[in-house]
Design a protein around this motif. Structure first.
Motif, mmCIF file in Angstrom:
data_model
loop_
_atom_site.group_PDB
_atom_site.id
_atom_site.type_symbol
_atom_site.label_atom_id
_atom_site.label_comp_id
_atom_site.label_asym_id
_atom_site.label_seq_id
_atom_site.Cartn_x
_atom_site.Cartn_y
_atom_site.Cartn_z
ATOM 1 N N GLU A 1 0.853 -1.195 0.000
ATOM 2 C CA GLU A 1 0.000 0.000 0.000
ATOM 3 C C GLU A 1 0.887 1.242 0.000
ATOM 4 O OE1 GLU A 1 -2.729 0.395 3.318
ATOM 5 O OE2 GLU A 1 -3.582 2.241 2.500
ATOM 6 N N ASN B 1 -4.631 4.957 -1.938
ATOM 7 C CA ASN B 1 -5.814 5.519 -1.254
ATOM 8 C C ASN B 1 -6.428 6.655 -2.069
ATOM 9 O OD1 ASN B 1 -5.860 4.265 1.569
ATOM 10 N ND2 ASN B 1 -3.712 4.830 1.284
ATOM 11 N N GLU C 1 -8.174 2.225 -3.323
ATOM 12 C CA GLU C 1 -8.857 2.022 -2.042
ATOM 13 C C GLU C 1 -9.874 3.128 -1.787
ATOM 14 O OE1 GLU C 1 -6.350 1.295 1.320
ATOM 15 O OE2 GLU C 1 -5.384 -0.418 0.370
ATOM 16 N N ASP D 1 -11.650 0.269 2.132
ATOM 17 C CA ASP D 1 -10.730 0.442 3.254
ATOM 18 C C ASP D 1 -11.511 0.565 4.565
ATOM 19 O OD1 ASP D 1 -8.322 0.838 4.461
ATOM 20 O OD2 ASP D 1 -7.912 2.784 3.563
ATOM 21 N N LYS E 1 -10.891 -4.456 3.325
ATOM 22 C CA LYS E 1 -9.763 -4.338 4.255
ATOM 23 C C LYS E 1 -10.313 -4.213 5.671
ATOM 24 C CE LYS E 1 -5.908 -2.432 3.121
ATOM 25 N NZ LYS E 1 -4.872 -1.442 2.813
ATOM 26 N N GLU F 1 -5.548 -5.248 8.401
ATOM 27 C CA GLU F 1 -4.565 -4.181 8.612
ATOM 28 C C GLU F 1 -4.166 -4.093 10.078
ATOM 29 O OE1 GLU F 1 -4.960 -0.359 5.874
ATOM 30 O OE2 GLU F 1 -6.642 -0.655 7.215
#
Ligand code: C2E
Ligand code: CA
Ligand code: CA
Length: 524
Positions: A283, A342, A374, A403, A424, A460
């Motif tokens: 990421e 992101n 994301e 996310d 996620k 995560e």
């Protein structure tokens, strides 16, 4: 050149006179001589004319070059001191002009900063062509309807500045503000749309509030921000206006320069495949090396960037840099590594976002299959608007992840309606997995739901081996967290990837052996 030709003519004339003299003297002026002299004279006259034209030509070229140089100088000066969208004086010019004016006489002065309310949303929804057009129209109206004695200029983005170099009392200023607001009342016709505008106006006074041009503008900016939340949309600066706002305005101004000055950089956090231990994705996370404050985390500056609209250029830079650096890493490793980037809501609603992604992929040479975008759950609330954009992105070949799953939104119907590939699990759920945890229902539920919907799952914030063990047993596909690696630069990733992968494989192997022992023990 000229000197050489003058000498040439001098010599030629000298030879002619000598020859003429000699022929006179020797009484030898024959017809042949006369013809030769005539030819020489004709040639000489021709040459004189030729060089005269040549000289004029050179002179013209010199004059043209001088003109070009002056025009270029003028252009550079214009670019340095004028805003390229509105053609109004820019911040640099304004600061110098206000400074000059402050010292010119001792009268009290006011600095007005006003911003077009919601310009960043207009930019997000309709695109920068509309917002630039709107800014040009506003500037034109100001120039047409306000006295040309006033110093009017443009700050970054949607803010304008006016210096009032003399006023009697606050009512004078308030009347001027009302005049400004009424100038903007008539809607702007832009590309077949009619846009209504209101202004937020902030005012600071010299010398009461500040004595420097920088502070006067900053304080007026703070007041303009605060004015957004008032009924009249006009506020005079007061010292009591929150320090938080001052910090924010300063941060926003600094952030504006951060991109230009290369103060932003990316770090990458590996995502480990729980079955193979391979690092097949990572990421991208943005960082800001502030010249005075040091490293600033995205948690602090991304909200400021989102509020100010700066997230669009920053987000584009992040996307392009992440794709470029990942492609370089892939070439170095000789295999594919996926990159997750992101996104903020404003980016998605920029009219040309899908086109931007396509262009970046083409420019950097990264395959669309290597890019995952994301989104956060809160973005999915706007399903109607989002669905076509996400389908267009999917048709490019990129994948989409949600996310911080489980933290944002109550309805899960979007999972059915939107073309999502991956969930996620948020750090907060992973944190609940402790050494003594036998089951963590939310994590289990997310993984099981993802499996039913045929989605991949990434957990995560994995810091402990017990958390990794639990997630591995629960068939979570990928793990991201300090247990394996903190976010690091692309060079560090490139140098340590094999080591991290080896350690992860060892860890997986030992956990798998442990699972087998446990199973054997249970069966006995
Ligand atoms: P996020 O997307 O949820 O990113 C994960 C955050 O968790 C990162 O924080 C990462 O450093 C942190 N993290 C990773 N592993 C662990 C762990 O084991 N323990 C703990 N305690 N934390 C861990 P970071 O880098 O500070 O980013 C914060 C947030 O800022 C990100 O949360 C994301 O929402 C936002 N952000 C970062 N980069 C960008 C960007 O380029 N664009 C946008 N729009 N937002 C970004
Ligand atoms: Ca993220
Ligand atoms: Ca997250």
């Amino acid at each position: 050149m000229g000197k050489r030709y003058s000498i040439f003519y001098l010599l030629l004339n000298l030879i002619l006179i000598i020859l003429f003299g000699v022929s006179l003297f020797t009484d030898n002026l024959t017809v042949v001589n006369i013809i030769i002299f005539s030819i020489v004279l004709i040639v000489q006259v021709g040459l004189v004319n030729y060089f005269k034209v040549l000289h004029q030509d050179i002179e013209k070229k010199v004059v043209d070059t001088e003109k070009d140089l002056m025009a270029t100088e003028e252009k550079i000066k214009h670019e340095r001191y004028f805003d390229d969208i509105t053609e109004l004086p820019n911040e640099r010019y304004l600061l110098a002009k206000i400074k000059e004016n402050l010292h010119a006489n001792s009268s009290d002065k006011a600095v007005l900063v006003f911003e077009i309310d919601r310009l960043s949303s207009i930019k997000s929804f309709l695109g920068s062509v509309y917002s630039d057009c709107l800014l040009r129209n506003v500037a034109q109206r100001l120039q047409e309807q306000l006295s040309d004695q006033l110093i009017i200029g443009k700050l970054r983005d949607d803010q304008f500045v006016i210096l009032i170099d003399h006023y009697e009392n606050h009512d004078d200023i308030l009347n001027f503000c009302s005049q400004l607001q009424s100038i903007m009342e008539t809607p702007f016709e832009i590309q077949y749309s009619s846009l209504n505008n209101s202004l937020n106006i902030g005012i600071s006074f010299y010398p009461k509030d500040a004595e420097s041009e920088l502070d006067l503008i900053k304080f007026a900016q703070i007041a303009a921000y605060e004015a957004r939340n008032t009924h009249e949309h006009i506020l005079f600066y007061e010292e009591s206006m929150s320090d938080v706002r001052t910090v924010k305005v300063t941060l926003e101004n600094d952030l504006f320069n951060a991109l230009k000055n290369n103060e932003l950089f990316l770090v990458y956090q590996p995502q480990v495949n729980t079955m193979t231990g391979e690092i097949s994705s990572m990421e991208a996370l943005v960082r800001w090396q502030h010249p005075k404050r040091g490293l600033i985390s995205p948690g602090e500056f991304i909200p400021v960037a989102e509020e100010s609209g700066l997230i669009n250029p920053i987000g584009k830079w992040v996307l392009e840099t992440a794709c470029y650096e990942t492609k370089k890493l892939q070439d170095h490793l000789g295999r594919s590594v996926k990159i997750a980037v992101n996104l903020s809501l404003c980016q998605l609603f920029q009219g040309d976002f899908v086109q931007t992604v396509k262009q970046i992929l083409e420019k950097t040479g990264l395959s669309p299959q290597s890019l995952q975008l994301e989104l956060t759950e809160s973005m999915t609330m706007n399903t109607d608007h989002l669905t076509p954009i996400l389908h267009d992105l999917k048709s490019l070949g990129v994948t989409l992840a949600v996310d911080d799953f489980g933290t944002g939104y109550s309805s899960l119907s979007y999972l059915r309606d939107l073309p999502i590939d991956c969930l996620k699990i948020d750090c907060s759920f992973v944190k609940n997995i402790r050494p003594d945890t036998s089951n963590e229902p939310i994590v289990d539920m997310i993984i099981s739901m993802a499996k039913h919907l045929n989605l991949k799952v990434v957990a995560e914030g994995v810091e402990e081996i017990t958390q990794f063990n639990y997630l591995m047993k629960s068939k979570c596909d990928f793990i991201q967290g300090y247990l394996f690696s903190r976010p690091i630069t692309i060079e560090q990733i490139s140098n340590t990837l094999c080591d991290v992968q080896r350690k992860t494989r060892e860890m997986i192997q030992s956990l798998q052996e442990q699972h087998t022992h446990e199973a054997v023990r249970k069966s006995l």
